[in-house]
Design a protein around this motif. Sequence first.
Motif, short mmCIF file in Angstrom:
data_model
loop_
_atom_site.label_atom_id
_atom_site.label_comp_id
_atom_site.label_asym_id
_atom_site.label_seq_id
_atom_site.Cartn_x
_atom_site.Cartn_y
_atom_site.Cartn_z
N PRO A 483 38.59 50.76 45.48
CA PRO A 483 38.25 50.99 46.90
C PRO A 483 36.95 50.35 47.34
CG PRO A 483 39.07 53.02 45.89
CD PRO A 483 38.89 52.03 44.78
N ASN A 484 35.97 50.20 46.45
CA ASN A 484 34.67 49.63 46.83
C ASN A 484 34.42 48.26 46.19
OD1 ASN A 484 33.83 52.00 48.34
ND2 ASN A 484 33.63 53.02 46.34
N ALA A 485 35.48 47.63 45.69
CA ALA A 485 35.32 46.36 44.99
C ALA A 485 35.07 45.22 45.97
CB ALA A 485 36.56 46.06 44.16
N SER A 486 34.20 44.29 45.56
CA SER A 486 33.98 43.07 46.33
C SER A 486 35.19 42.15 46.18
CB SER A 486 32.74 42.34 45.80
OG SER A 486 32.99 41.87 44.48
N PRO A 487 35.33 41.14 47.05
CA PRO A 487 36.46 40.21 46.89
C PRO A 487 36.50 39.55 45.51
CG PRO A 487 35.48 39.94 49.05
CD PRO A 487 34.59 40.89 48.30
N LEU A 488 35.33 39.21 44.94
CA LEU A 488 35.31 38.61 43.60
C LEU A 488 35.80 39.60 42.55
CD1 LEU A 488 32.09 36.41 43.17
CD2 LEU A 488 34.48 35.67 43.09
N LEU A 489 35.34 40.84 42.65
CA LEU A 489 35.78 41.84 41.69
C LEU A 489 37.27 42.14 41.86
CD1 LEU A 489 35.26 43.78 39.41
CD2 LEU A 489 34.38 45.45 41.08
N GLU A 490 37.75 42.18 43.09
CA GLU A 490 39.19 42.38 43.31
C GLU A 490 39.98 41.27 42.61
OE1 GLU A 490 40.15 42.59 47.41
OE2 GLU A 490 39.37 44.63 47.68
N ARG A 491 39.49 40.03 42.74
CA ARG A 491 40.19 38.92 42.09
C ARG A 491 40.16 39.07 40.57
NH1 ARG A 491 39.14 32.36 42.86
NH2 ARG A 491 40.84 31.71 41.48
N TYR A 492 39.03 39.49 40.03
CA TYR A 492 38.93 39.70 38.58
C TYR A 492 39.87 40.82 38.12
CZ TYR A 492 36.98 41.11 34.08
OH TYR A 492 36.84 41.46 32.77
N LEU A 493 39.92 41.92 38.87
CA LEU A 493 40.79 43.03 38.49
C LEU A 493 42.26 42.63 38.56
CD1 LEU A 493 38.95 46.01 40.24
CD2 LEU A 493 38.86 45.33 37.83
#
Length: 515
Positions: A483-493
């Motif tokens: 829910p609080n992930a940055s776009p870069l972290l979303e891509r990594y996840l």
Amino acid sequence: MEEQLILVSPTDRQTGVAPKMQVHHQGLRHRAFSILLFDPQGRLLMQQRAFGKYHSGGLWTNTCCGHPRKGERTAVAANRRLQEEMGMTCRLQKVASMLYHEQVSDQLIEHEFDHVFAGISQTDPIANPEEAESWQWLSLEEVAEQIEHTPDMFTIWFRRMVEQFGIEGVRQWFESVRKVSAARSMPSLPGAKTGSPWAVPPLYCPAPFRVDEALAGGVDDLLMPWIEKVGIFPGQLDRVRAMGFGRFAMLCHSDTDDPRRLLLQAQCMGALFALDDYYCDDERTGSDPRVIGRRLTVALAALEPVHLTSRFQPLLDRFLDSDPVLVGLSHYMQRVTELATPAQTARVRHEICAMFVSMTAEANWRVEQLMPPVWEYLAHRQANSFLPCLSLIDIVGGYELPANVYSAPEVRRITTLAASATIIANDLFSARKEQQAGIGDFNLPLLLAREQQCSPQQAMAQSAAIHDEIMHLYEAAELDVLPNASPLLERYLRGIKSWLAGNVEWHRTSGRYQV
């Protein structure tokens, strides 16, 4: 009385109940389900929502959606709602879950922990006109084409589902339920053989995000000259190609179709499996547990240059050049430095060094003829895993997840749980092969069989259950962060999830695990 919906945490733990319209006006997170029914040919049954629905009326979506009632199991609710909306009954299988938060029509908000079920039906629906305006069976190619050209005709949650899992992921859901359906329909004959006692049970895992055999072949075409040049696996090029390291890279890294970037993952697999075979596990190729510590200490010089005086540097360099395993590691790390930042390179090196420590511990078990307890083995397996390969996710993808984000405890939990799940899958798929003389003695099913005094089939089932439990822990950890992930972290996840799915698919088909 207005329907009450179940409010949940990001990990689907029930936190309360609230009236349906309040939930959707305030965007409260709640439990839901989505059903996708296929026909035997793999066409998806699409529903057009009735125009009088409280939101998203007239839009096309998956076969059926709904909410479980307080105290009602989600699978039971899914079957109930399928009958109420589409007049159908079907054996359903959970295939995925997703968390999304989206604005829909009439100023309402859908914020759902959505359980995704799939099934196969050979009958057409008898749709309830208050729920469904129309329906049609569409091939997945037709679904993808229509979403691309006319996205506004589809509900936001269905578009998010296709976006998150990919049309190939949806196809794998069909393949999964088709196989289960076929297995259930096969007659049980007296005296029929049940297959190997080390057969791998079904594992809980996302379906592959992408299957592109041409791309996999292109990566292997780049890899094989490199394998021959560095000298690992001498005289075994056909065997190495059958292992499918290029296919592994294609399956696990679905956010790039650049063969040269994917080659980095294939080189990682080749270099580390060569080290595993020649140094650690396979005594038929010269592995000796008594000297692993010494060998791995020298291997550190292949990961990071060691700076000696002029008297001793040539001796080290000649030694590094004389061992194909060390040449492979050195060349692989050179490619890492070409594609990665210094921080990313240090991360890759760290994960390999941690693996070396755990490999040394396993060698000690062998020398001392110790059988570690399962808890100790599982703790060791987190480091002696695919973490060095997982560390390449953003490098292969062509971006950088900042070091402080990669190392944040909540992100590290996701990564290490994924690593543990993938290595337990490896233990399961390699269990039969490792019964051969001269190959390593340690895998989870074997340890469970000895510790629990149970049969191979029971040990394999227990190992699969441990894998699935870790996968659920991984999903919960991911949902805490998303829910609080940055776009870069979303891509990594998303890269982690793609990696998990691709890893299991590769193990299922790789020639490395065929006996």
